[in-house]
Design a protein around this motif. Structure first.
Motif, PDB file in Angstrom:
ATOM      1  N   PRO A 179       5.490  54.649  60.907  1.00 13.32           N
ATOM      2  CA  PRO A 179       4.436  53.766  59.926  1.00 13.32           C
ATOM      3  C   PRO A 179       4.626  52.340  59.881  1.00 13.32           C
ATOM      4  N   LEU A 180       5.609  51.867  60.597  1.00 16.26           N
ATOM      5  CA  LEU A 180       6.237  50.425  60.347  1.00 16.26           C
ATOM      6  C   LEU A 180       5.069  49.716  61.270  1.00 16.26           C
ATOM      7  N   SER A 181       4.233  50.341  62.276  1.00 14.65           N
ATOM      8  CA  SER A 181       3.197  49.465  62.899  1.00 14.65           C
ATOM      9  C   SER A 181       1.956  49.994  62.187  1.00 14.65           C
ATOM     10  N   SER A 182       1.806  49.636  61.117  1.00 15.03           N
ATOM     11  CA  SER A 182       0.424  49.980  60.428  1.00 15.03           C
ATOM     12  C   SER A 182      -0.626  49.292  60.807  1.00 15.03           C
ATOM     13  N   PRO A 183      -1.680  49.869  60.948  1.00 15.69           N
ATOM     14  CA  PRO A 183      -3.231  48.986  61.293  1.00 15.69           C
ATOM     15  C   PRO A 183      -3.475  48.286  59.891  1.00 15.69           C
ATOM     16  N   GLU A 184      -4.166  47.566  60.209  1.00 15.96           N
ATOM     17  CA  GLU A 184      -4.994  46.686  59.251  1.00 15.96           C
ATOM     18  C   GLU A 184      -5.806  47.299  58.425  1.00 15.96           C
ATOM     19  N   GLN A 185      -6.112  47.365  57.088  1.00 19.25           N
ATOM     20  CA  GLN A 185      -6.773  48.001  56.374  1.00 19.25           C
ATOM     21  C   GLN A 185      -7.233  47.249  55.075  1.00 19.25           C
ATOM     22  N   SER A 186      -8.413  47.883  54.333  1.00 17.81           N
ATOM     23  CA  SER A 186      -8.800  47.037  53.332  1.00 17.81           C
ATOM     24  C   SER A 186      -9.303  47.862  52.298  1.00 17.81           C
ATOM     25  N   THR A 187      -8.953  49.011  52.035  1.00 11.20           N
ATOM     26  CA  THR A 187      -9.162  49.846  51.186  1.00 11.20           C
ATOM     27  C   THR A 187      -8.335  50.019  49.768  1.00 11.20           C
ATOM     28  N   VAL A 188      -7.373  49.112  49.926  1.00 10.51           N
ATOM     29  CA  VAL A 188      -6.414  49.190  48.791  1.00 10.51           C
ATOM     30  C   VAL A 188      -5.771  47.687  48.771  1.00 10.51           C
ATOM     31  N   ALA A 189      -5.763  47.109  47.662  1.00  9.92           N
ATOM     32  CA  ALA A 189      -5.009  45.626  47.622  1.00  9.92           C
ATOM     33  C   ALA A 189      -4.265  45.666  46.196  1.00  9.92           C
ATOM     34  N   LEU A 190      -3.126  45.148  46.118  1.00  6.54           N
ATOM     35  CA  LEU A 190      -2.269  44.889  45.217  1.00  6.54           C
ATOM     36  C   LEU A 190      -1.947  43.485  44.638  1.00  6.54           C
ATOM     37  N   GLY A 191      -2.555  43.295  43.352  1.00  6.41           N
ATOM     38  CA  GLY A 191      -2.367  42.303  42.584  1.00  6.41           C
ATOM     39  C   GLY A 191      -0.651  42.068  42.110  1.00  6.41           C
ATOM     40  N   ILE A 192      -0.216  43.394  41.738  1.00  9.61           N
ATOM     41  CA  ILE A 192       0.899  43.762  41.356  1.00  9.61           C
ATOM     42  C   ILE A 192       1.759  44.665  42.347  1.00  9.61           C
ATOM     43  N   THR A 193       3.008  43.633  43.054  1.00 15.29           N
ATOM     44  CA  THR A 193       3.467  44.301  44.092  1.00 15.29           C
ATOM     45  C   THR A 193       4.777  44.731  44.007  1.00 15.29           C
ATOM     46  N   GLY A 194       5.575  44.595  42.624  1.00 15.76           N
ATOM     47  CA  GLY A 194       6.958  44.558  42.502  1.00 15.76           C
ATOM     48  C   GLY A 194       7.797  43.732  42.983  1.00 15.76           C
ATOM     49  N   SER A 195       7.203  42.530  42.879  1.00 12.27           N
ATOM     50  CA  SER A 195       7.906  41.305  43.513  1.00 12.27           C
ATOM     51  C   SER A 195       9.230  40.698  42.708  1.00 12.27           C
ATOM     52  N   ALA A 196      10.167  40.449  43.239  1.00  9.47           N
ATOM     53  CA  ALA A 196      11.243  39.909  42.384  1.00  9.47           C
ATOM     54  C   ALA A 196      10.832  38.552  41.562  1.00  9.47           C
ATOM     55  N   GLY A 197      10.029  37.722  41.860  1.00  8.22           N
ATOM     56  CA  GLY A 197       9.621  36.617  41.333  1.00  8.22           C
ATOM     57  C   GLY A 197      10.261  35.349  41.649  1.00  8.22           C
ATOM     58  N   GLY A 198      10.475  34.963  42.945  1.00  7.37           N
ATOM     59  CA  GLY A 198      11.259  33.644  43.088  1.00  7.37           C
ATOM     60  C   GLY A 198      12.838  33.926  43.487  1.00  7.37           C
ATOM     61  N   HIS A 199      13.066  32.849  44.104  1.00  7.24           N
ATOM     62  CA  HIS A 199      14.828  32.885  44.551  1.00  7.24           C
ATOM     63  C   HIS A 199      15.689  33.329  43.557  1.00  7.24           C
TER      64      HIS A 199
END
Length: 704
Positions: A131-151
């Motif tokens: 799965p590490l070589s995932s193709p480009e796709q556009s059927t899902v997009a995330l505004g909330i990604t579980g990001s840490a929010g800065g350094h």
């Protein structure tokens, strides 16, 4: 050689030796044959061997210990069963692997656990297309990604994650929003919780309060430190239930009063929606107008609460479809707040003088949001996988290539594992020293001048020729990614993937350290929408337009699912409007996939708004309103919105965009009297009239 590097070589060599021997061995044999132990005296060996065993056990790699009958420690024998190290084979379908590919593509680079997620996917997809070589796709997009929010927040998250894993008490300065005070906290960290709002929370035992408390990581100030130098400081109570915190809503944070729950009348128009999305926080009962409870009438929502204001704010946001009928003190506070709303929106607004907005904020207060910045961000990653995990994964990749007689492109490998070339060189140097004893090494690899890696695997390299068990942070990353995205991937369901992973691990990682809470239950609707997207068929649905308080039936071309601060949406092209439209899934009363197919329009970009209103919560608008925020709520507003004026009494003025008057009115009502429209004048009047109508509707209930 650094001590950490020596330790890694020693621990990997210990695993190699025990796996190669395939029999119980004594401590003296280990001291004699395993790399790194032979030069130690007996006392040093005893300390190091005990420490290495403890660290491996913390990584869920358990050595078997057989004690002699007479109990002499010197005669104990040790072994490592293959099932205690290797990951059981997991049979994924092509659709499931496609779902994993999409998950990584969506989260890579933003998800706080993105790097251990890559390692986990490498391990669980062993022998299948990665799965590490995932193709480009556009059927899902995330505004909330579980990001840490800065350094800075990334560093805090990483420290807290490690402290939970090591059972270390931590110390930090914390800004308490309720009191507006900065104070030092000493906490035993039990669990991390990520909510749909995009925030990480720490659940732990507060020594100052003598009870379990919840801390928002963005309100921690400065660095997080360990309270002691001990290896472990506490053990998490056996009866601690992380679900109890993930399954709470805003009005239930604090000391809940289960003996006196709130009773909220819910009108039949939205009863289905409240039961579907909020039923987990209480109980739905039939009302007098629907004694049979067939679901077509009004309902009573009974919910425990700790914060009266938050519950009242939620009820006011539902307009005339909800009102509080008990207990009396809660209904009374609702009426008081409606009185306050009417009073503050009558006549000319009365506010304190403005002060210099550039003056320093109180110590520890939330940072002011810059007007041009909003809340959007693309922060750096936070959690890195243990180097132990990376080395084990790298060893399996190298051995596999060596046995196939293939050279590996170093740049591709670096990209695959998200490491630098220098880190790759250092990791290869470490693996070249891992051995089974008696000069028998696991592998020999060399990075050539042409940028490729040549590998000579040893005959006894079987220990690392199969994928190792997922270490705690890898398992946590994998399940958290699945829970964050849920049933919103048309390429394939992640629910079945989650079940298989948990079965292979023997436990659910959500119980140890990180839980994703994504709000409303729209799984069935999401499955229908996903099917329509995947099959390129028109989607027909009944939709509740909250701002207009009415239902409509739509038939649209569905293009992509996307999440934001308020939940999941489907991006569509609506032929009846001849334009792109976004619909929130929690407002779908029903949905069906039609038999009519459609050809995707090349000019439709469903992910165009991901970095805008989905992340910030600020909707595209043609009108602006100036809104006063009370001193009591100003601290919260500073975290969320740009400030246009600071006032002498501690209140602030913010700007809010609105496309419709009903949207603005509902937004202000949700602040329960702590927000007042200053201008435009027609918006002030609209809020006043809405508050009066709600007050009149609540009055007969109060008189009973």
């Amino acid at each position: 050689m650094a001590k950490d590097t020596e330790k890694l070589i020693r621990q990997l060599s210990l695993i190699s030796y025990l796996m190669a021997e395939r029999r119980p061995v004594t401590a003296q044999e280990i001291r004699r044959d395993v790399e790194g132990y032979s030069a130690m005296n007996e006392d040093a060996f005893a300390r190091r061997f005990y420490a290495d065993r403890s660290e491996l056990e913390a990584l869920r790699i358990f050595l078997s210990v057989e004690k002699p009958v007479d109990g002499l420690v010197e005669q104990e024998t040790y072994s490592l069963a293959p099932e205690n190290f290797h990951l059981p084979a997991i049979e994924f379908t092509d659709r499931e692997l496609a779902g994993l590919s999409t998950a990584l593509h969506l989260l890579d680079g933003e998800f706080a656990y993105a790097e251990p997620l890559r390692i986990a996917l490498q391990q669980i997809s062993w022998g299948r297309p990665s799965p590490l070589s995932s193709p480009e796709q556009s059927t899902v997009a995330l505004g909330i990604t579980g990001s840490a929010g800065g350094h800075e927040l990334s560093q805090r998250l990483s420290k807290v994650e490690t402290a939970i894993f090591r059972r270390k008490t931590i110390v930090f300065d914390y800004y308490t929003m309720e009191r507006g005070e900065l104070g030092t906290r000493r906490v035993d960290p039990y669990h991390l919780l990520f909510q749909q709002s995009g925030q990480f929370y720490l659940v732990g035992y507060s020594h100052e309060r003598g009870a379990i408390r919840v801390f928002r990581l963005s309100r921690i100030r400065g660095k997080v430190g360990y309270a002691t130098k001990a290896e472990h400081d506490f053990q998490r109570p056996a009866d601690f239930d992380p679900h109890a915190y993930a399954n709470r809503i805003d009005w239930q944070f604090g000391d809940v009063r289960p003996a006196h729950p709130a009773e909220v009348w819910i009108g039949r128009r939205i009863a289905w929606q409240i039961e579907r999305h909020f039923g987990r926080y209480g109980e739905m009962r039939p009302s007098d107008s629907d004694p049979d409870g067939d679901g077509d009438g009004d309902r009573i929502f009974v919910t425990p609460y700790a914060n009266a204001r938050q519950l009242i704010a939620w009820v006011l946001g539902l307009g005339d479809n909800a009102r509080i009928i008990g207990p009396p003190e809660l209904a009374g506070e609702l009426r008081e707040r409606l009185d306050l709303l009417v009073e503050r929106h009558t006549g000319e607004p009365q506010i304190a003088p403005e002060v210099d907005a550039s003056a320093p904020a109180p110590a520890g207060a939330p940072d002011r949001v810059a007007p041009e910045a909003g809340n959007g961000h693309r922060p750096d990653g936070a959690i890195r996988p243990e180097r132990f995990a990376r080395l084990v994964t790298l060893a399996s990749i190298l051995i596999d290539a060596g046995r196939a007689g293939r050279r590996i492109d170093a740049r591709e490998l670096c990209a695959r594992l998200k490491i630098s070339e220098q880190e790759l060189r250092e990791d290869i140097s470490v693996l070249n020293l891992v051995n089974f004893g008696a000069g028998t090494y696991v592998l020999y690899a060399e990075l050539g001048a042409d940028g490729t890696i040549e590998v000579e695997p040893e005959p006894y390299g079987d220990s690392f020729a199969r994928p190792a068990r997922l270490l705690p942070v890898e398992a946590k990353a994998l399940v958290a990614a699945i829970d964050l995205i849920g049933e919103h991937i048309p390429e394939g369901s992640l629910t079945s993937v989650r079940e298989k992973v948990v079965a292979a691990l023997g436990e659910d990682p959500v119980h140890e350290g990180l839980q994703i809470s994504t709000g409303g239950d729209d799984a069935e609707i999401a499955a229908v929408v996903s099917r329509a997207i995947a099959q390129r068929r028109l989607l027909s649905f009944e939709y509740y337009k909250e701002n207009e308080d009415e239902f409509s039936t739509r038939t649209v071309e569905p293009y992509a699912l996307m999440n934001g601060r308020e939940g999941w949406y489907v991006a569509t092209f609506d032929p009846s409007r001849d334009d792109v439209r976004h619909f929130r899934l929690d407002r779908f009363k029903s949905a069906t996939v039609t038999d009519e197919s459609f050809e995707p329009r090349p000019d439709v970009d469903p992910a165009a708004d991901v970095d805008g209103w989905l992340r910030t919560g600020e909707v595209p608008a043609s009108h602006r309103a100036r809104v006063w925020i009370s001193p009591e709520r100003a601290r919260w507003a500073r975290e969320e919105r740009p400030i246009t004026a600071e006032l002498a009494d501690g209140a602030i003025v913010v700007e809010r965009g609105f496309a419709s008057m009903r949207y603005l009115v509902r937004d202000v009502l949700k602040e329960a009297g702590d927000a007042v429209v200053l201008e435009p004048a027609d918006a002030r009047a609209a809020v006043r009239e809405a508050a009066r109508a709600l007050r009149e509707a609540a009055a007969p209930v109060a008189a009973r």
